[in-house]
Design an enzyme around this catalytic site. Structure first.
Site: not given
Ligand code: SF4
Length: 311
Positions: A32, A112, A130
């Site tokens: 990520e 996020y 996202d």
């Protein structure tokens, strides 16, 4: 709609991505962070496997020197990501926390990333927003310039609480493969019958044009006995990395110029011969440069000087 979305994902999703085939939370977290500013293919093929070969566990990352972590991150840019990754590893050592709120307290983990770790790693019932998912949600509900709060509210409304992980991954892939920024393929979309924005999809995804800043940079090159001098960078963006020393340009010593793009900056970089190395210089051989923490700008400079060939 949820069922159709999952069926579409089953058939068309990017299931082969390595971070989707692991339950290791550190690996999911690493992917990520890398994917925040880097294309999927580059992360999958180069940086993710190389980084994990060096630091296979959170503990090995925690025990490493910052310079080693930055060296493994060389070429990926946005080096604060690597520094924060390292700080987080030192704070957690063996395991990342399981709660969204606890994750948010860690360096470099924003809303996020925390929700992605919770949904993809811990299978928690949270929407992941996202860029791709945001685009789908905006179009699905015909939202023009919605706030983050509004986007989250709508994403929660459609969230599949039985399969939050697959649901979020499906929306992500739908945004990446079908609901494209320009000319979305609405005929192939499993959400087309519910989509309120399909008549004018681009209306919901207009973004402000990025304003680029141009800059001229002047660096000195001092080479002796097959070694080159670099200096430690103190500025926040490249902190801990090695760079060529800055110089006041003298026309007679000009070597070469090249262009470089970095985030919103469009740089013209000029290299000059430097006879005397700065006091704090570090001398590195070409071999040592291979594992040194240097940015892609420095790699480009070395290539322009014909000192180091890019792979
Ligand atoms: S119908 Fe078209 S605009 Fe709507 S979500 Fe699907 S691809 Fe996007």
């Amino acid at each position: 709609m949820q069922k159709r979305l999952l069926q579409w994902y089953e058939k068309n999703g990017r299931h082969e991505l390595p971070w989707r085939n692991t339950t290791n939370i550190y690996h999911i977290y690493l992917s990520e962070i890398m994917l925040q500013q880097t294309q999927v293919n580059r992360v999958r093929d180069e940086y993710y496997p190389q980084f994990l070969a060096k630091f296979p566990t959170l503990k090995t990352l925690a025990d490493a020197q910052e310079s080693e972590v930055l060296a493994a991150w060389s070429g990926l840019g946005y080096y604060s990501r690597a520094r924060n990754l390292h700080k987080t590893a030192k704070l957690c050592e063996n395991e990342l926390p399981k709660s969204y709120e606890e994750l948010l307290k860690l360096p470099g983990i924003g809303s996020y990333t925390a929700s992605a770790i919770c949904a993809f790693g811990y299978h928690q019932n949270l929407p992941v927003l996202d860029t791709n998912i945001k685009r789908v949600i905006k179009r699905l509900f015909a939202l023009i310039n919605p706030s983050e709060k509004e986007l989250t509210r709508q994403a929660v409304k459609v969230l599949n609480d039985k399969e939050p992980r697959a649901h979020n991954l499906a929306l992500m892939d739908l945004g990446s493969l079908v609901c494209l920024p320009k000319n979305p393929k609405c005929q192939e979309c499993p959400l087309t019958s519910e989509c309120q924005g399909k008549e004018e999809p681009e209306l919901y995804t207009q973004t402000k044009k990025t304003k680029y800043e141009t800059m001229e940079l002047f660096y000195g090159v001092c080479v002796k006995d097959d070694k080159i001098t670099l200096v430690k960078t103190e500025g926040s963006m490249y902190k801990g990395m090695l760079s060529l020393p800055c110089v006041d340009p003298l026309e007679d010593d000009f070597l070469v110029s090249f262009k470089h793009a970095y985030t919103k900056y469009r740089l013209s970089v000029h290299l000059y011969r430097l006879d005397e190395a700065p006091k704090d210089a570090i001398w590195l051989s070409l071999e040592e440069l291979e594992s040194a923490p240097i940015s892609s700008l420095v790699t480009k400079a070395l290539t322009a000087l014909n000192l180091k060939k890019l792979p």
